[in-house]
Design an enzyme around this catalytic site. Structure first.
Site, mmCIF file in Angstrom:
data_model
loop_
_atom_site.group_PDB
_atom_site.id
_atom_site.type_symbol
_atom_site.label_atom_id
_atom_site.label_comp_id
_atom_site.label_asym_id
_atom_site.label_seq_id
_atom_site.Cartn_x
_atom_site.Cartn_y
_atom_site.Cartn_z
ATOM 1 N N ASP A 299 0.843 -1.190 0.000
ATOM 2 C CA ASP A 299 0.000 0.000 0.000
ATOM 3 C C ASP A 299 0.879 1.241 0.000
ATOM 4 O O ASP A 299 1.794 1.359 0.818
ATOM 5 C CB ASP A 299 -0.910 -0.018 1.233
ATOM 6 C CG ASP A 299 -1.953 1.072 1.188
ATOM 7 O OD1 ASP A 299 -2.768 1.078 0.257
ATOM 8 O OD2 ASP A 299 -1.950 1.921 2.104
ATOM 9 N N GLU A 346 1.224 -0.880 -5.313
ATOM 10 C CA GLU A 346 0.081 0.042 -5.378
ATOM 11 C C GLU A 346 0.653 1.420 -5.709
ATOM 12 O O GLU A 346 1.100 2.145 -4.832
ATOM 13 C CB GLU A 346 -0.673 0.046 -4.047
ATOM 14 C CG GLU A 346 -1.989 0.826 -4.084
ATOM 15 C CD GLU A 346 -1.811 2.284 -3.743
ATOM 16 O OE1 GLU A 346 -1.920 3.130 -4.663
ATOM 17 O OE2 GLU A 346 -1.563 2.587 -2.568
ATOM 18 N N ASP A 396 -10.990 1.060 -1.641
ATOM 19 C CA ASP A 396 -11.148 2.504 -1.415
ATOM 20 C C ASP A 396 -12.130 3.152 -2.383
ATOM 21 O O ASP A 396 -12.456 4.328 -2.233
ATOM 22 C CB ASP A 396 -9.796 3.217 -1.550
ATOM 23 C CG ASP A 396 -8.907 3.018 -0.333
ATOM 24 O OD1 ASP A 396 -9.445 2.810 0.770
ATOM 25 O OD2 ASP A 396 -7.674 3.078 -0.483
#
Length: 496
Positions: A299, A346, A396
């Protein structure tokens, strides 16, 4: 290499699984989801971080108090009952359990009660069960000792953060810690027992997934929480003052979506200290994660090229500055010790040429999001590189249907036209077809989009705290017919 063939997978967090206990867990529903994925010809099950969740009101899996421990709420009471550690009455679900939504406060309280009952029942368990716990504690003491001690102290100090503990304990004075090990011995053993149960149930799931040839993809947030085992045990690796408080914190600069930027608040790393130690902390962290997962998503991968560093006393992110980070040296060091790393980068956000080169030189696939296709060619399926992982959306984003409904009429018409859909109802399937037909080696679909669910089923809204991470699938959603439809699509586009 993990992502060098045409494959597909599903995105669903463990807490979103169905079941009677108010939150998904590592029990039989997780096994059933692996079987669902197998029937759908899926190669991957991607989930969110499985470490201890953050404090209320957010309960975020991305604000964890340990990069090695597992979240106790994910331990299945039913499996504890099957192991003889809970009676039928003790394993009963909370009366406040909700089949369609995680109610964190009552569920956490009830699960903790059940785990303490299971620990109390260990005394009457078989010698072999007790021996397994002891063997686990010995084999995993490289991370488990600190984790058990930290959470025992959190319990003793009524969950206050470590910098508010006794000064010598907070600073890890050896004599003070020795006394704590003696005075909190019982609580420490309980915390070890909890982590053993998490790992034992996880191993059961992972073994079943391997037999079914379904790989598990985890999620590694680049930052760790200030009130964490990691920071308490290695203060010198973070930007802290003498009192242990952050001097610089994480976030993201202002952009069209946030005029004041995003203030995440994690302590920034003291990168020079990590370099001096050969990135040993990072290697240890990833080695532990890859014991649980077959591959991992990083992330905020862009933070390994540069991070937005904000003064700790700042009210928002506007006064931050970019600080370069030694990602290249870090990944070279990890590869030398761990081999080729099965990592998804990511890379969403302001992807600089330098960050893209770091990703490509490391061989990591980046991410492409079909919901962003209106923004230009980068996220349009015909432009996806082979070495990429493509999604309709992530945890998200809104669901496909929810995203469509958030658009104004011209945007809705454009979206239907681009994806070749005749109506909002057929849009998710049209997008899934285009996604699976894309050049990307790997495609991952949130289960909500497989099911065609609307925005009420969204997992997270970034920049907000309350109401996130609560969505749950219900048993009727994961039907064999749904798996069969996805299997047909997977075979058609050469991903089975």
């Amino acid at each position: 290499m993990a992502f060098d063939k045409r494959t597909s997978g599903l995105l669903l967090h463990v807490t979103s699984l169905p079941g009677r206990h108010g939150s998904g867990d590592l029990g039989n529903e997780a096994i059933a989801f692996v079987d669902f994925a197998k029937r759908a010809r899926q190669r991957w099950w991607q989930m969110l971080p499985v470490g201890p969740i953050g404090p209320p009101p957010g309960y975020s899996p991305y604000t964890s108090s340990s990069s090695h421990a597992g979240e106790p709420m994910l331990i299945s009471p039913d499996l504890l009952r099957e192991a003889g550690l809970l009676t039928d009455d003790q394993a009963a679900p909370s009366k406040q359990a909700n089949p369609g939504k995680v109610r964190y406060r009552p569920i956490l309280k009830h699960r903790t009660k059940q785990l303490r009952q299971a620990y109390d029942n260990v005394a009457s368990a078989s010698r072999s069960q007790r021996s397994k716990v002891e063997q686990f504690c010995e084999a995993q003491r490289g991370w488990l000792d600190d984790v058990a001690l930290f959470f025992a102290l959190k319990h003793a100090y009524n969950d206050r953060p470590w910098w508010e503990w006794d000064r010598k304990v907070a600073r890890r004075d050896p004599a003070a810690l020795k006394n704590v090990w003696q005075s909190l011995a019982g609580e420490i053993r309980y915390q070890q027992f909890v982590q053993y149960q998490f790992r034992a149930q996880w191993q059961r799931l992972h073994d079943h997934a391997r037999r079914q040839k379904v790989g598990l993809i985890g999620d590694v947030p680049i930052f760790v929480a200030h009130d964490s085992v990691d920071v308490w045990c290695a203060r010198h690796l973070f930007k802290l003052d003498r009192a242990g408080m952050p001097t610089r914190v994480s976030g993201y600069p202002p952009d069209p979506f946030s005029k004041k930027g995003q203030l995440w608040g994690h302590p920034q790393y003291a990168w020079s200290a990590h370099e001096r130690e050969g990135f040993a902390w990072w290697t240890h962290r990833f080695a532990g994660t890859l014991e649980l997962f077959d591959a991992v998503r990083i992330d905020h991968f862009l933070g390994f090229d540069r991070v937005w560093s904000i003064p700790a006393k700042g009210a928002d992110a506007r006064k931050g500055r970019w600080v370069d980070t030694p990602g290249r040296a870090l990944f070279l060091a990890m590869r030398a010790k761990l081999g080729k790393l099965p990592i998804i980068a990511e890379d969403l956000g302001r992807l600089t040429d330098r960050a893209a080169k770091l990703r490509d030189d490391a061989g990591f696939p980046g991410m492409r999001i079909m919901l962003f296709a209106a923004g230009g060619d980068y996220h349009r399926p015909y432009s996806y590189p082979t070495n990429s992982v493509a999604y309709t959306g992530t945890h998200d984003n809104d669901t496909v249907v929810g995203f469509y409904r958030s658009l104004k009429p011209p945007g809705r018409r454009q979206m239907l036209k681009f994806f070749g859909a005749t109506s909002p109802e057929t849009l998710p399937e049209s997008m899934l077809r285009m996604l699976h037909n894309s050049p990307a080696n790997t495609v991952i679909t949130p289960i909500q989009d497989v099911l065609g669910l609307d925005g009420k089923h969204r997992m997270n809204v970034p920049g907000t705290e309350a109401g996130n991470w609560v969505w749950r699938a219900t048993p009727d959603m994961l039907k064999p017919t749904g798996a069969d439809r996805l299997a047909d699509l997977t075979r058609l586009y050469g991903r089975a």
